[in-house]
Design an enzyme around this catalytic site. Structure first.
Site, PDB file in Angstrom:
ATOM      1  N   GLU A  64       1.545   8.688   0.454  1.00  0.00           N
ATOM      2  CA  GLU A  64       0.096   8.593   0.305  1.00  0.00           C
ATOM      3  C   GLU A  64      -0.538   8.582   1.693  1.00  0.00           C
ATOM      4  OE1 GLU A  64      -3.493   5.704  -1.348  1.00  0.00           O
ATOM      5  OE2 GLU A  64      -1.491   4.888  -1.050  1.00  0.00           O
ATOM      6  N   ASP A  88       3.398   4.413  -1.748  1.00  0.00           N
ATOM      7  CA  ASP A  88       2.063   3.836  -1.658  1.00  0.00           C
ATOM      8  C   ASP A  88       1.751   3.466  -0.207  1.00  0.00           C
ATOM      9  OD1 ASP A  88      -0.333   2.692  -2.903  1.00  0.00           O
ATOM     10  OD2 ASP A  88       0.537   0.748  -2.363  1.00  0.00           O
TER      11      ASP A  88
END
Length: 613
Positions: free
Chosen positions: A370, A341
C-alpha cells in the site's frame, strides 16, 4: 527555439524506463545550433545528492537547425539516480532541468532513473490480472459460523440490507463492532460470480481474529475471526478460487496490532500474558511504552492500535522467519501472497526479509504494498524507500492512476495530466512491476467511485449517512463510470474492482464505503459493462502485457495504443461535447459510436472505444 529532450521517448533515451546493472543507456539531446555548444554533460547524482558521474555527450550529427549530442553510461550497482544537463558555450555554462512532460526545460525538477536488480522478477500470473477486493464482512453471508471466542462486545445486524452503524457511542467513540456476518462460505458460494467478471486475483481485507469489523486491529494473526469461519473454511475457499483460476492474496497488517489482542491483551480477553499486563510478557519488546502500561506508541494516536517495533527479533520470527511464521501459516493454507498495509511504515529491512521469505516458501507468490504516491522515489519518515531498487515489492496500489482518471473524468484535466501520470509511472517503475500494479478506482479507504465521480461532500457523519446522489448526479456519475472503468481496463497493470462498484454502490468514506453488497439490487448495465471489459482483457494480450504509447492527450480527448506480440490495439476516449472522427478499425468495445464508415469511426460526445487493425 527550444532544446529538445524527452526521457519518455526512445529517440532521446534508450532504453525507456529503468535500467539494470551494466545495462548501457544512450542519450541524445537536440540543441539549437545557435546556442554554439562547445561541451555537453549529463550530470548524474545518487539519490542522497552525492555525485555519481559526469557523462560527456559528443556532437553526433546535425538535423536541420539542431546539433544532436550523444552519450552513453551504465551503472555498476542498483539505486535511484537523478540527472540534469550542463551545457557550455562561448558565453558560459548553464544547467537544464526537467519541466513537465514537454521539452521546455527551465529551472525545475531533475530527471530520474532507477537501476534495479537484474534478477528482480514478478509473478507472471499477476501481470495484467483482474483483481476483486472484498471487505469480508460485507460481501455475502452463508450458513451460521460458530461464534465461540468472538471478541466482545459486538452486534450482528438482523437484516443484510440495514445500514452500517455510524453513530459514535455516548462517549464519542467509534467502535466499528457491528457485523453483518459475511464469511468464507459466502465468498465460496459466489466464486462463479466473481469468476464471471474475469477476475484472476481475489484480495481480502484482514481476516484474522479481531475486535472490529474492519479487522485492522489484529487480535491473533493465525486464527480467522470466528464470524468468518474456520481454517478449514478458509482452505475450502482458496481451493474453490484456485479451481476457478483465481489466486488469493491477504491483507498483511504488520505495522500495529490491536490493543485487544493475544500480544497486547489490554482487555485480558486472551490466555497468556500480554505486553500491557506485564513487562515480563514475551511480547513486551514488540511495543514502545512511554510509561508502562497506559502510555505507549500507537498508530496515528489510536490507542486501540499499538504500533510494533518491526525489527524486534521476536516479532520478525513470529511474522516472517519462524518455521510456522504468520506468512508461512497462510501460504501453506492456500494464500498466494499478501497486500501489505501501510507499507511506508514498514522498514525496508523488514520488507526485504518478508519478501525473500515469501519467495522462499512460494516462489511465484505476490507481495503488493500500500503506497499512495509514486513508489519509485517515495520518501517516508525522512528516508528514501527502496521498494524496487532493493526488490522488496512486486507491485503497489496505483493511486496515481486513480487520480489521473478522476481528474480527467471530472474536467479538472483535459488529457495532458492523464498522459503525464500514466507515462511517469511507466518510466519510473520497472516494467515487471507496472504489469502487476493494482490499478484501482475505489477501495475501503476511498469514497465509492460512483460518488467520487460527482460529489466531494465532506460534512458530518450524520449528513453523509443520509446524503445520496440525486437522480441527475446519479445519471452523470453512471455515464462517467462507464468511461472511467473503460480507461482503467485499458491501462497497463491489473484493474481492481472494489466489491459492489460493479453493482452501482455509492457512499462516502468509512464506514459508508463499506456497506453490504446489494444482492438482487445490482445495476445490471454496470455489471454487464465490467463483465465485457473482463472478457476483453482476457482475450487480448496487448491489454494485459503490452506497452503504451499516446498519440492524443488534450482538448478532452485521449488516444493511445497497447502493443504486444505484433498486435496493436487503439484506444479512444472522448470527454468533449463534440464528435471525434478517428481512423477505422475493428471495434472490440465501444460506447456512443454515432457513425461507422469504411474509412473512419465517429465517436460521439462522452464516447469511447477500442479497435484492432
Amino acid at each position: 527555439m527550444r532544446i529538445l529532450y524527452d526521457s519518455k521517448k526512445l529517440q532521446y533515451k534508450d532504453p525507456f524506463g529503468t535500467l539494470t546493472p551494466g545495462k548501457t543507456c544512450t542519450l541524445h539531446i537536440h540543441i539549437p545550433c545557435s546556442v554554439e555548444s562547445t561541451r555537453v554533460l549529463c550530470v548524474i547524482r545518487q539519490e542522497n545528492g552525492s555525485h555519481a558521474m559526469n557523462v560527456e555527450l559528443f556532437r553526433d550529427r546535425r538535423e536541420g537547425p539542431y546539433d544532436v549530442f550523444r552519450g552513453q553510461f551504465s551503472f555498476d550497482r542498483e539505486g535511484l539516480y537523478f540527472y540534469h544537463f550542463s551545457i557550455t558555450n562561448p558565453y558560459g555554462t548553464f544547467r537544464l532541468f526537467k519541466q513537465g512532460d514537454d521539452t521546455n526545460m527551465e529551472a525545475g525538477d531533475l530527471w530520474q532513473v532507477s537501476c534495479v536488480p537484474e534478477d528482480f522478477h514478478t509473478p507472471d500470473w499477476a501481470k495484467g490480472a483482474i483483481i476483486y477486493q472484498l471487505f469480508p464482512d460485507r460481501f455475502r453471508k452463508a450458513g451460521s459460523p460458530d461464534l465461540t471466542g468472538k471478541l466482545e462486545p459486538y452486534t450482528v445486524h438482523k437484516s443484510w440490507n440495514e445500514d452500517v452503524d455510524w453513530r459514535p457511542t455516548p462517549e464519542g467513540l467509534v467502535l466499528n463492532n457491528d457485523f453483518f456476518g459475511g464469511n468464507f462460505q459466502g465468498i465460496t458460494e459466489k466464486m462463479d460470480y466473481i469468476a464471471s467478471l474475469g477476475v484472476t486475483i481475489l484480495y481480502l481485507n484482514p481476516i484474522s481474529k479481531s475486535f472490529s469489523s474492519h479487522r485492522y486491529d489484529t487480535g491473533d494473526y493465525k486464527v480467522p475471526d470466528p464470524m468468518l469461519g474456520t481454517l478449514d473454511d478458509f482452505k475450502a475457499m482458496c481451493d474453490t478460487a484456485h479451481a476457478h483460476g483465481i489466486r488469493v492474496i491477504l491483507d498483511g497488517v504488520y505495522s500495529h496490532t490491536g490493543s485487544n489482542s493475544l500480544y497486547f491483551n489490554k482487555e485480558g480477553a486472551f490466555p497468556g500474558t500480554g505486553a500491557y499486563q506485564s513487562t515480563d510478557s514475551p511480547y513486551y519488546s514488540w511495543y514502545t511504552f512511554y510509561n508502562w502500561p497506559n502510555s505507549y506508541h500507537s498508530w496515528w494516536n489510536f490507542d486501540t492500535l499499538p504500533t510494533v517495533n518491526k525489527m524486534d527479533p521476536s516479532f520478525i520470527r513470529c511474522i516472517i522467519t519462524g518455521e510456522d511464521s504468520v506468512v508461512a501459516h497462510w501460504l501453506r493454507l492456500g494464500a498466494d501472497g499478501f497486500r501489505l498495509d501501510v507499507a511506508d511504515e514498514l522498514p525496508d529491512e523488514f520488507l526485504k526479509l518478508l519478501y525473500d521469505r515469501v519467495k522462499e516458501l512460494k516462489p511465484d507468490a505476490l507481495v503488493l504494498g500500500e503506497v499512495w504516491e509514486d513508489a519509485s522515489s517515495k520518501v517516508a519518515y525522512d528516508r528514501r524507500r527502496t521498494y524496487f531498487t532493493n526488490a522488496e515489492l512486486d507491485a503497489v496500489m496505483n493511486y496515481p492512476y486513480r487520480t489521473a482518471i478522476l481528474n480527467f473524468m471530472r474536467g479538472f484535466d483535459s488529457g495532458s495530466g492523464f498522459k503525464e501520470a500514466v507515462m511517469s509511472i511507466a518510466e519510473n517503475y520497472p516494467p515487471q512491476v507496472v504489469a502487476c500494479n493494482m490499478n484501482l478506482l475505489g477501495t475501503h479507504d476511498t469514497p465509492r467511485i460512483l460518488t467520487a465521480l460527482v460529489d466531494d461532500f465532506d460534512g458530518s457523519r450524520e449528513e453523509k449517512a443520509h446524503r445520496h446522489l440525486s437522480r441527475h448526479q446519479w445519471e452523470v456519475a453512471h455515464e462517467r463510470l462507464l468511461m472511467a472503468a473503460f480507461l482503467q481496463y485499458m491501462l497497463p497493470g491489473s484493474p481492481s474492482i472494489y466489491y459492489g462498484d460493479e453493482a452501482g454502490m455509492e457512499g462516502y468514506k468509512d464506514p459508508f464505503n463499506r456497506r453490504t453488497y446489494p444482492w438482487g439490487r445490482e445495476d445490471q448495465e454496470l455489471t454487464e459493462h465490467y463483465t465485457r471489459l473482463g472478457a476483453l482483457r482476457k482475450k487480448y494480450e496487448p491489454l494485459r502485457l503490452g506497452d503504451i504509447r499516446f498519440f492524443q492527450a488534450g482538448d478532452k480527448h485521449l488516444g493511445f495504443t497497447r502493443s504486444w506480440g505484433g498486435k496493436t490495439l487503439r484506444v479512444y476516449a472522448n470527454r468533449s461535447g463534440d464528435a471525434w472522427e478517428v481512423p477505422y478499425g475493428k471495434i472490440l468495445l465501444g460506447y456512443n459510436l454515432q457513425v461507422v464508415a469504411h474509412d473512419c469511426l465517429v465517436i460521439g460526445p462522452r464516447g469511447f472505444c477500442v479497435t484492432e487493425g
